[in-house]
Write a protein that holds these residues in place. Structure first.
Motif, PDB file in Angstrom:
ATOM      1  N   ILE A 105       0.831  -1.205   0.000  1.00 35.62           N
ATOM      2  CA  ILE A 105       0.000   0.000   0.000  1.00 35.62           C
ATOM      3  C   ILE A 105       0.866   1.256   0.000  1.00 35.62           C
ATOM      4  O   ILE A 105       0.697   2.148  -0.832  1.00 35.62           O
ATOM      5  CB  ILE A 105      -0.955  -0.008   1.215  1.00 35.62           C
ATOM      6  CG1 ILE A 105      -1.960  -1.159   1.078  1.00 35.62           C
ATOM      7  CG2 ILE A 105      -1.672   1.329   1.332  1.00 35.62           C
ATOM      8  CD1 ILE A 105      -2.814  -1.390   2.306  1.00 35.62           C
ATOM      9  N   ALA A 108       2.650   1.867  -3.273  1.00 40.60           N
ATOM     10  CA  ALA A 108       1.768   2.442  -4.285  1.00 40.60           C
ATOM     11  C   ALA A 108       1.469   3.902  -3.995  1.00 40.60           C
ATOM     12  O   ALA A 108       1.345   4.726  -4.912  1.00 40.60           O
ATOM     13  CB  ALA A 108       0.465   1.637  -4.352  1.00 40.60           C
ATOM     14  N   ARG A 112       2.450   7.047  -6.495  1.00 38.31           N
ATOM     15  CA  ARG A 112       1.456   7.995  -6.988  1.00 38.31           C
ATOM     16  C   ARG A 112       1.809   9.425  -6.600  1.00 38.31           C
ATOM     17  O   ARG A 112       1.701  10.347  -7.405  1.00 38.31           O
ATOM     18  CB  ARG A 112       0.094   7.621  -6.409  1.00 38.31           C
ATOM     19  CG  ARG A 112      -1.035   8.542  -6.800  1.00 38.31           C
ATOM     20  CD  ARG A 112      -2.322   8.021  -6.168  1.00 38.31           C
ATOM     21  NE  ARG A 112      -3.403   8.966  -6.294  1.00 38.31           N
ATOM     22  CZ  ARG A 112      -4.580   8.676  -6.871  1.00 38.31           C
ATOM     23  NH1 ARG A 112      -4.764   7.486  -7.392  1.00 38.31           N
ATOM     24  NH2 ARG A 112      -5.538   9.563  -6.925  1.00 38.31           N
ATOM     25  N   LEU A 161      -7.158  10.275  -1.661  1.00 36.05           N
ATOM     26  CA  LEU A 161      -8.072   9.165  -1.396  1.00 36.05           C
ATOM     27  C   LEU A 161      -8.283   9.100   0.108  1.00 36.05           C
ATOM     28  O   LEU A 161      -7.441   8.591   0.840  1.00 36.05           O
ATOM     29  CB  LEU A 161      -7.469   7.855  -1.920  1.00 36.05           C
ATOM     30  CG  LEU A 161      -7.026   7.879  -3.383  1.00 36.05           C
ATOM     31  CD1 LEU A 161      -6.317   6.577  -3.755  1.00 36.05           C
ATOM     32  CD2 LEU A 161      -8.219   8.099  -4.308  1.00 36.05           C
ATOM     33  N   ARG A 163     -10.221   7.560   2.276  1.00 38.25           N
ATOM     34  CA  ARG A 163     -10.456   6.386   3.111  1.00 38.25           C
ATOM     35  C   ARG A 163      -9.173   5.570   3.267  1.00 38.25           C
ATOM     36  O   ARG A 163      -9.104   4.614   4.024  1.00 38.25           O
ATOM     37  CB  ARG A 163     -11.525   5.485   2.480  1.00 38.25           C
ATOM     38  CG  ARG A 163     -12.928   6.048   2.496  1.00 38.25           C
ATOM     39  CD  ARG A 163     -13.781   5.308   1.488  1.00 38.25           C
ATOM     40  NE  ARG A 163     -15.070   5.945   1.277  1.00 38.25           N
ATOM     41  CZ  ARG A 163     -15.234   7.042   0.550  1.00 38.25           C
ATOM     42  NH1 ARG A 163     -14.198   7.620  -0.024  1.00 38.25           N
ATOM     43  NH2 ARG A 163     -16.431   7.582   0.408  1.00 38.25           N
ATOM     44  N   LEU A 164      -8.157   5.972   2.531  1.00 34.77           N
ATOM     45  CA  LEU A 164      -6.960   5.147   2.426  1.00 34.77           C
ATOM     46  C   LEU A 164      -6.273   4.912   3.770  1.00 34.77           C
ATOM     47  O   LEU A 164      -5.948   3.779   4.118  1.00 34.77           O
ATOM     48  CB  LEU A 164      -5.982   5.807   1.447  1.00 34.77           C
ATOM     49  CG  LEU A 164      -4.959   4.901   0.804  1.00 34.77           C
ATOM     50  CD1 LEU A 164      -5.635   3.725   0.147  1.00 34.77           C
ATOM     51  CD2 LEU A 164      -4.144   5.695  -0.212  1.00 34.77           C
ATOM     52  N   PHE A 167      -8.192   2.426   5.817  1.00 32.61           N
ATOM     53  CA  PHE A 167      -8.017   1.051   5.346  1.00 32.61           C
ATOM     54  C   PHE A 167      -6.642   0.527   5.746  1.00 32.61           C
ATOM     55  O   PHE A 167      -6.502  -0.611   6.195  1.00 32.61           O
ATOM     56  CB  PHE A 167      -8.154   0.988   3.822  1.00 32.61           C
ATOM     57  CG  PHE A 167      -9.572   0.913   3.341  1.00 32.61           C
ATOM     58  CD1 PHE A 167     -10.488   0.057   3.933  1.00 32.61           C
ATOM     59  CD2 PHE A 167      -9.994   1.688   2.269  1.00 32.61           C
ATOM     60  CE1 PHE A 167     -11.799  -0.021   3.476  1.00 32.61           C
ATOM     61  CE2 PHE A 167     -11.302   1.614   1.804  1.00 32.61           C
ATOM     62  CZ  PHE A 167     -12.205   0.776   2.409  1.00 32.61           C
TER      63      PHE A 167
ATOM     64  N   SER B  91     -20.476   4.622  -3.959  1.00 28.61           N
ATOM     65  CA  SER B  91     -19.996   5.964  -4.281  1.00 28.61           C
ATOM     66  C   SER B  91     -18.777   5.823  -5.170  1.00 28.61           C
ATOM     67  O   SER B  91     -17.934   4.956  -4.953  1.00 28.61           O
ATOM     68  CB  SER B  91     -19.678   6.761  -3.019  1.00 28.61           C
ATOM     69  OG  SER B  91     -18.333   6.600  -2.648  1.00 28.61           O
ATOM     70  N   ALA B  93     -16.275   7.667  -5.420  1.00 28.12           N
ATOM     71  CA  ALA B  93     -15.037   7.930  -4.690  1.00 28.12           C
ATOM     72  C   ALA B  93     -14.547   6.654  -4.008  1.00 28.12           C
ATOM     73  O   ALA B  93     -13.364   6.304  -4.088  1.00 28.12           O
ATOM     74  CB  ALA B  93     -15.256   9.035  -3.660  1.00 28.12           C
ATOM     75  N   ALA B  94     -15.465   5.943  -3.365  1.00 28.02           N
ATOM     76  CA  ALA B  94     -15.076   4.711  -2.678  1.00 28.02           C
ATOM     77  C   ALA B  94     -14.557   3.690  -3.682  1.00 28.02           C
ATOM     78  O   ALA B  94     -13.573   2.995  -3.424  1.00 28.02           O
ATOM     79  CB  ALA B  94     -16.266   4.144  -1.898  1.00 28.02           C
ATOM     80  N   ARG B  96     -13.115   4.242  -6.527  1.00 26.90           N
ATOM     81  CA  ARG B  96     -11.762   4.634  -6.953  1.00 26.90           C
ATOM     82  C   ARG B  96     -10.724   4.221  -5.918  1.00 26.90           C
ATOM     83  O   ARG B  96      -9.668   3.681  -6.242  1.00 26.90           O
ATOM     84  CB  ARG B  96     -11.694   6.147  -7.162  1.00 26.90           C
ATOM     85  CG  ARG B  96     -12.011   6.609  -8.576  1.00 26.90           C
ATOM     86  CD  ARG B  96     -11.582   8.052  -8.777  1.00 26.90           C
ATOM     87  NE  ARG B  96     -12.274   8.970  -7.872  1.00 26.90           N
ATOM     88  CZ  ARG B  96     -13.437   9.553  -8.144  1.00 26.90           C
ATOM     89  NH1 ARG B  96     -14.039   9.308  -9.293  1.00 26.90           N
ATOM     90  NH2 ARG B  96     -14.004  10.379  -7.280  1.00 26.90           N
ATOM     91  N   GLU B  97     -11.034   4.458  -4.656  1.00 21.85           N
ATOM     92  CA  GLU B  97     -10.078   4.136  -3.600  1.00 21.85           C
ATOM     93  C   GLU B  97      -9.831   2.635  -3.516  1.00 21.85           C
ATOM     94  O   GLU B  97      -8.695   2.183  -3.345  1.00 21.85           O
ATOM     95  CB  GLU B  97     -10.591   4.641  -2.252  1.00 21.85           C
ATOM     96  CG  GLU B  97     -10.936   6.118  -2.311  1.00 21.85           C
ATOM     97  CD  GLU B  97     -10.742   6.817  -0.999  1.00 21.85           C
ATOM     98  OE1 GLU B  97     -10.235   6.197  -0.057  1.00 21.85           O
ATOM     99  OE2 GLU B  97     -11.078   8.013  -0.927  1.00 21.85           O
ATOM    100  N   GLU B  98     -10.907   1.892  -3.638  1.00 21.55           N
ATOM    101  CA  GLU B  98     -10.752   0.446  -3.526  1.00 21.55           C
ATOM    102  C   GLU B  98     -10.025  -0.111  -4.736  1.00 21.55           C
ATOM    103  O   GLU B  98      -9.285  -1.091  -4.623  1.00 21.55           O
ATOM    104  CB  GLU B  98     -12.129  -0.205  -3.338  1.00 21.55           C
ATOM    105  CG  GLU B  98     -12.769   0.220  -2.022  1.00 21.55           C
ATOM    106  CD  GLU B  98     -14.005  -0.586  -1.680  1.00 21.55           C
ATOM    107  OE1 GLU B  98     -14.438  -1.415  -2.498  1.00 21.55           O
ATOM    108  OE2 GLU B  98     -14.535  -0.393  -0.565  1.00 21.55           O
ATOM    109  N   PHE B 100      -7.675   1.456  -6.304  1.00 20.45           N
ATOM    110  CA  PHE B 100      -6.269   1.765  -6.015  1.00 20.45           C
ATOM    111  C   PHE B 100      -5.669   0.703  -5.095  1.00 20.45           C
ATOM    112  O   PHE B 100      -4.573   0.177  -5.350  1.00 20.45           O
ATOM    113  CB  PHE B 100      -6.179   3.148  -5.363  1.00 20.45           C
ATOM    114  CG  PHE B 100      -4.789   3.541  -4.952  1.00 20.45           C
ATOM    115  CD1 PHE B 100      -3.908   4.097  -5.871  1.00 20.45           C
ATOM    116  CD2 PHE B 100      -4.357   3.352  -3.645  1.00 20.45           C
ATOM    117  CE1 PHE B 100      -2.624   4.462  -5.501  1.00 20.45           C
ATOM    118  CE2 PHE B 100      -3.073   3.710  -3.267  1.00 20.45           C
ATOM    119  CZ  PHE B 100      -2.204   4.260  -4.198  1.00 20.45           C
ATOM    120  N   LEU B 101      -6.405   0.367  -4.041  1.00 22.14           N
ATOM    121  CA  LEU B 101      -5.906  -0.632  -3.095  1.00 22.14           C
ATOM    122  C   LEU B 101      -5.755  -1.992  -3.756  1.00 22.14           C
ATOM    123  O   LEU B 101      -4.775  -2.708  -3.531  1.00 22.14           O
ATOM    124  CB  LEU B 101      -6.867  -0.750  -1.913  1.00 22.14           C
ATOM    125  CG  LEU B 101      -6.669   0.286  -0.825  1.00 22.14           C
ATOM    126  CD1 LEU B 101      -7.859   0.315   0.116  1.00 22.14           C
ATOM    127  CD2 LEU B 101      -5.399  -0.033  -0.041  1.00 22.14           C
TER     128      LEU B 101
END
Lengths: 240, 240
Positions: A105, A108, A112, A161, A163-164, A167, B91, B93-94, B96-98, B100-101
């Motif tokens: 994580i 990455a 970015r 991002l 929520r990153l 997570f 959403s 946004a969510a 996109r974040e997921e 990325f992960l």
DNA sequence: ACCTGTCAACTGGCATGTCAGTTGACAGGT
DNA sequence: ACCTGTCAACTGACATGCCAGTTGACAGGT
């Protein structure tokens, strides 16, 4: 008549006041216990008795039950039906897995960031790095730990991002606890700061491969320091 | 073959029998609801009334409360005090974040596998790929989806890090639901299989950079396909 | 028509009671 | 001494009751 073992519970009365946070009782209790487990106020193996916790918080068992259910889902406590829940013991296997995820994580993330970073972000990161230096000079280990955390959290947030970081924290809970055990080591912070600086420098130069390499090296330094923990704190580890 | 209608709320009574699983009632209820949300039996926005669910399962509200608390902690349902919990809306946004992960984690996975893969693992992956082809030929969309999932899960498990696939699933829950909405698209599976093949080929040749590149390309293909979802299913998305 | 205050029904949060599974000390047999 | 069956206390799982916060329909004022 059975005698209740009190040894590990002697500091439980240091739990924060529930009124200090918001939300339902269950949420507040979850937050308090979550924090207590992560900062080792409740070390691995600590039994969490619902009736006892309920009494201590001055509430009924219902919200405590809910809080513990969530902690169990997070993997912070282990609960078997009809058996007292316990704070999950550390395990070297779990720490290896979480280290792998953290590398994946954060690697990455810096890759970015090397492309998207703004001058304002560089400035904030630079300031945090200075803070780390100051705290090390003052010998403020706990403060340094928090600044270190913040450095990594800032990187995650600067991706845009949002929520990153949540997570990332969610999948490195065991690692977080293990790192608490490493706090007393004095020599490490200076090296850490150098490594942070190299990550930042890679991002500044927009050199993604260099930034990733620096981050991987930095996080890789953790592995050999984790290994001795199993010998030093055998009672915190599974099967020990 | 039967395609499950995703928009139909009236069939909520098709919840599986609780006796089919093990553990406490709360755990079983959590599992049933978790599955129902992920496969869109409970589409985004569905209200989860504790009394109603308790009646449906033939239990009291207590275990339902516990199950919903866990779902809320996982982010699958949104709960505010005194307000009926609802299945979390999607959403962009969510997603996109997921994404990325997912790229970060699966990229790291194949990079590692390129170095450690065994012949037995290659064989199993190859067999799964063949299965994918067969299922596409038969037009079994749902079966293909599951084989696709299994391909990725196998990669994660072959790292030898056995919590990995669980963690990965845990941070891509919204994505999992969104992908259900993409199932009806017919042309995609063929391309998917080609991309899977390229990932596997990179791993077979022990060419880590190629494997990573192939995986990133593969996962990147998802992004443009997610975008139209917000228009097609506006009521499943936040603020829509 | 629109806004607004009121109220009843709904719903979730929490307290509490009951019951069943687990544990561990202990007695009695080997 | 060791193993083993027994039993009482402990503990969590679940059911249920009550209360407070929320919601939405509706009446009355503008």
């Amino acid at each position: 008549m059975r005698v209740k073992p009190v040894a590990e519970l002697s500091r439980v009365d240091e739990l924060p006041d529930l009124r200090s946070s918001t939300g339902s009782l269950a949420q507040r209790i979850h937050h308090v216990l979550h924090t207590a487990i992560l900062d080792l106020t409740f070390p691995p193996g600590t039994p969490l008795r619902k009736a006892e916790l309920a009494h201590r918080f001055g509430v009924s068992r219902a919200p405590v039950t809910e809080a513990i259910a969530i902690l169990a889902a997070e993997g912070l406590v282990e609960a078997m039906p009809q058996v007292t829940a316990r704070v999950t013991p550390l395990s070297m296997a779990a720490l290896r897995e979480e280290t792998f995820l953290r590398c994946a994580i954060e690697g990455a993330v810096v890759e970015r960031l090397a492309k998207t970073r703004t001058d304002a972000q560089l400035a904030r990161l630079g300031r945090n790095l200075r803070l780390q230096e100051l705290l090390v000079e003052d010998g403020d280990t706990r403060g340094f730990f928090e600044a270190d955390e913040e450095f990594h959290t800032m990187l995650q947030e600067f991706t845009g991002l949002d929520r990153l970081s949540g997570f990332a924290a969610q999948v490195t809970l065991q690692l977080h606890r293990a790192r608490q055990l490493l706090l007393p080591e004095a020599r490490r912070p200076t090296e850490t700061i150098v490594e942070h600086g190299e990550v930042l420098e890679g991002i500044r130069r927009q050199d993604a491969p260099a930034a990733v390499k620096a981050m991987r090296f930095h996080l890789g330094q953790l592995v050999p320091r984790l290994k001795p923990l199993e010998q030093t704190y055998p009672h915190y580890f599974r099967e020990g």
